[in-house]
Scaffold this motif. Structure first.
Motif, short mmCIF file in Angstrom:
data_model
loop_
_atom_site.label_atom_id
_atom_site.label_comp_id
_atom_site.label_asym_id
_atom_site.label_seq_id
_atom_site.Cartn_x
_atom_site.Cartn_y
_atom_site.Cartn_z
N LYS A 164 54.37 61.09 34.34
CA LYS A 164 55.48 59.78 34.58
C LYS A 164 54.68 59.16 35.54
CE LYS A 164 59.54 62.44 33.51
NZ LYS A 164 60.55 62.95 34.04
N VAL A 165 54.55 57.57 35.61
CA VAL A 165 54.19 56.86 36.58
C VAL A 165 55.24 56.14 37.57
CG1 VAL A 165 52.49 55.08 37.17
CG2 VAL A 165 52.09 56.42 35.44
N ILE A 166 55.53 56.29 38.70
CA ILE A 166 56.31 55.81 39.66
C ILE A 166 56.07 55.20 40.60
CG2 ILE A 166 58.08 57.65 38.82
CD1 ILE A 166 57.80 58.88 41.37
N ASN A 167 56.78 54.15 41.35
CA ASN A 167 56.33 53.37 42.41
C ASN A 167 56.86 54.55 43.66
OD1 ASN A 167 56.96 51.91 45.02
ND2 ASN A 167 56.61 50.11 43.79
N ALA A 168 55.81 54.67 44.49
CA ALA A 168 55.72 55.97 45.28
C ALA A 168 56.94 55.35 46.74
CB ALA A 168 54.51 56.09 45.99
N GLN A 169 57.14 54.27 46.66
CA GLN A 169 58.06 53.72 47.84
C GLN A 169 59.39 53.70 47.20
OE1 GLN A 169 56.47 49.84 48.72
NE2 GLN A 169 54.83 50.68 50.35
N THR A 170 59.76 53.23 45.84
CA THR A 170 61.23 52.97 45.33
C THR A 170 61.54 54.32 44.73
OG1 THR A 170 60.51 51.81 43.53
CG2 THR A 170 60.98 50.69 45.57
N ASN A 171 60.49 55.08 44.23
CA ASN A 171 60.78 56.23 43.40
C ASN A 171 61.23 55.74 41.96
OD1 ASN A 171 60.32 59.14 43.41
ND2 ASN A 171 62.41 59.39 43.42
N GLN A 172 60.91 54.71 41.40
CA GLN A 172 61.39 54.16 40.30
C GLN A 172 60.27 54.10 39.35
OE1 GLN A 172 64.76 53.19 39.41
NE2 GLN A 172 64.90 54.15 41.46
N SER A 173 60.39 54.28 37.89
CA SER A 173 59.45 54.08 37.01
C SER A 173 59.07 52.76 37.07
CB SER A 173 60.02 54.46 35.66
OG SER A 173 60.45 55.76 35.55
N VAL A 174 57.55 52.73 36.79
CA VAL A 174 56.87 51.34 36.41
C VAL A 174 56.27 51.22 35.22
CG1 VAL A 174 56.40 51.20 39.02
CG2 VAL A 174 54.76 52.15 37.46
N ASN A 175 56.14 50.09 34.78
CA ASN A 175 55.53 49.84 33.35
C ASN A 175 54.03 50.08 33.31
OD1 ASN A 175 55.20 48.90 30.70
ND2 ASN A 175 55.50 46.80 31.07
N ALA A 176 53.62 51.13 33.33
CA ALA A 176 52.10 51.43 33.09
C ALA A 176 51.61 51.41 31.85
CB ALA A 176 51.83 52.71 33.97
N SER A 177 50.04 51.37 31.72
CA SER A 177 49.60 51.49 30.56
C SER A 177 48.33 51.96 30.55
CB SER A 177 49.42 49.98 30.04
OG SER A 177 48.73 49.11 30.67
N ASP A 178 47.41 52.19 29.46
CA ASP A 178 46.16 52.80 29.47
C ASP A 178 45.87 54.09 30.05
OD1 ASP A 178 45.64 50.49 27.95
OD2 ASP A 178 44.74 49.48 29.45
N LEU A 179 47.00 54.91 30.18
CA LEU A 179 46.68 56.31 30.96
C LEU A 179 45.68 57.19 30.38
CD1 LEU A 179 49.58 58.09 32.80
CD2 LEU A 179 47.81 59.28 31.91
N THR A 180 44.69 57.62 31.23
CA THR A 180 43.87 58.64 30.77
C THR A 180 43.92 59.83 31.55
OG1 THR A 180 42.01 57.80 32.17
CG2 THR A 180 42.11 56.67 29.95
N PHE A 181 43.57 60.92 31.00
CA PHE A 181 43.81 62.12 31.52
C PHE A 181 42.63 63.13 31.45
CE2 PHE A 181 44.99 66.70 31.12
CZ PHE A 181 45.54 67.02 32.09
N LEU A 182 41.97 63.59 32.39
CA LEU A 182 40.40 64.37 32.09
C LEU A 182 40.55 65.59 32.93
CD1 LEU A 182 37.82 64.78 30.83
CD2 LEU A 182 36.83 63.17 32.23
N PRO A 183 40.86 66.78 32.39
CA PRO A 183 40.35 68.06 33.33
C PRO A 183 39.04 68.44 33.35
CG PRO A 183 41.53 68.56 31.01
CD PRO A 183 41.05 67.27 31.18
N ILE A 184 38.44 68.79 34.48
CA ILE A 184 37.22 69.21 34.62
C ILE A 184 37.21 70.57 35.37
CG2 ILE A 184 34.84 69.06 35.48
CD1 ILE A 184 35.55 67.03 33.38
N LEU A 185 36.68 71.52 34.66
CA LEU A 185 36.29 72.87 35.40
C LEU A 185 34.91 72.86 36.15
CD1 LEU A 185 37.19 75.88 35.77
CD2 LEU A 185 36.05 76.18 33.48
N SER A 186 34.87 73.29 37.39
CA SER A 186 33.58 73.27 37.88
C SER A 186 33.24 74.34 38.33
CB SER A 186 33.64 72.12 39.07
OG SER A 186 33.83 70.85 38.68
#
Length: 298
Positions: free
Chosen positions: A63-85
């Motif tokens: 979930k992407v939220i506004n850190a100041q208002t704690n409200q959801s925002v209309n986000a797009s193009d979310l990518t997620f990459l886990p890296i093991l080092s």
């Protein structure tokens, strides 16, 4: 909320299996925040079952939220990459890089199949990016991946006869019954890079995909010596369904240690990995296993 059930089991001789019998099988059905990452005025909250990342398959809600208002925002193009080092190498694990938005539940829905636990010799870090009002934000953060104490959610990694790297992860059931249980697993393959690496972490170097159109043949056995490596009737091999996962049926006829002996076959019916287990009843001897197997316990 964790529901802990005490297990009853069949009587067995004193073997290495005995220590596991009587242990508790945890069940987790509530998604809680496992980690949050902040970039600019925005915060990404990543939820997992029990608020914990475990070795094996993890369904994730982002979930992407506004850190100041704690409200959801209309986000797009979310990518997620886990890296093991480690000290010498960087690698990844099966994951959904381009995370899709679930409009009904109002979160981005993805997954990660963490292939190892966090240890002194290695560390996991999440790299996440997203857009708000056409502006791109990027953030990364180290996380902890814990041991999976529920053996019904075990996983295995291997190199097939085709020289490809595979991962098989059990997803369901968390707590089987003495009955015919629907069995769900994810099967994934590492996509070998076809180009030189770009700026780290270049997602093309860490890509995995769901294996499509394969068959996972299933032969469950009770491997401890007192059980003679007996099997059960009415099991069904796992085949891929519309959700991309592999579905079958495993018939557990009693509680205790079971081995899911597996043979992975490609679209052409050729064996990628796995061997046939003898049907002999072998009391007093630990049961023979396929070269491809996953142990379970309930």
């Amino acid at each position: 909320m964790a529901l802990l059930g005490v297990i009853t089991s069949c009587t067995i001789d004193k073997t290495d299996y005995e220590a596991e019998i009587g242990s508790q099988v945890p069940e987790y059905y509530e998604f809680k925040e496992a980690v949050s990452l902040t970039s600019g005025n925005y915060k990404i909250c990543i939820e997992a079952l029990n608020g914990t990342f475990y070795k094996g398959y993890n369904e994730l809600h982002l979930k992407v939220i506004n850190a100041q208002t704690n409200q959801s925002v209309n986000a797009s193009d979310l990518t997620f990459l886990p890296i093991l080092s480690t000290n010498e190498t960087s690698s990844s694990c099966p994951h959904e890089y381009n995370v899709s938005y679930d409009a009904t539940n109002k979160y981005f829905s993805g997954y990660a199949v963490f292939t190892s636990e966090t240890a002194v010799s290695n560390s996991w870090k999440l790299y996440v990016s997203f857009k708000v009002d056409n502006q791109k934000y990027e953030v990364n953060k180290e996380i902890s991946v814990e041991k999976q104490s529920n053996k019904n959610l075990n996983m295995t990694t291997f190199t097939g006869k085709d020289n490809e790297q595979y991962v098989i992860a059990l997803i369901s059931p968390q707590k089987p019954k003495v009955a015919e249980n629907p069995l769900i697993a994810g099967i994934y393959k590492y996509n070998k890079p076809t180009s030189q690496a770009g700026t780290f972490p270049d997602p093309t170097q860490f890509s995995y995909s769901e294996v499509n159109g394969y068959t996972l043949k299933l032969d469950p056995r009770m491997p401890e010596p007192s059980m003679g490596n007996h099997s059960s009737p009415n099991n069904q091999d796992l085949t891929q369904q519309n959700d991309g996962l592999y579905h079958g049926v495993v018939n557990y006829t009693m509680t205790g240690n079971w081995t899911l002996n597996l043979i992975l076959m490609n679209q052409n019916g050729l064996i990628v990995k796995g061997t046939v287990v003898p049907t002999d009843f072998t009391p007093g001897v630990e049961g023979v296993k396929s070269e491809l197997f996953i142990d379970t316990l309930f």
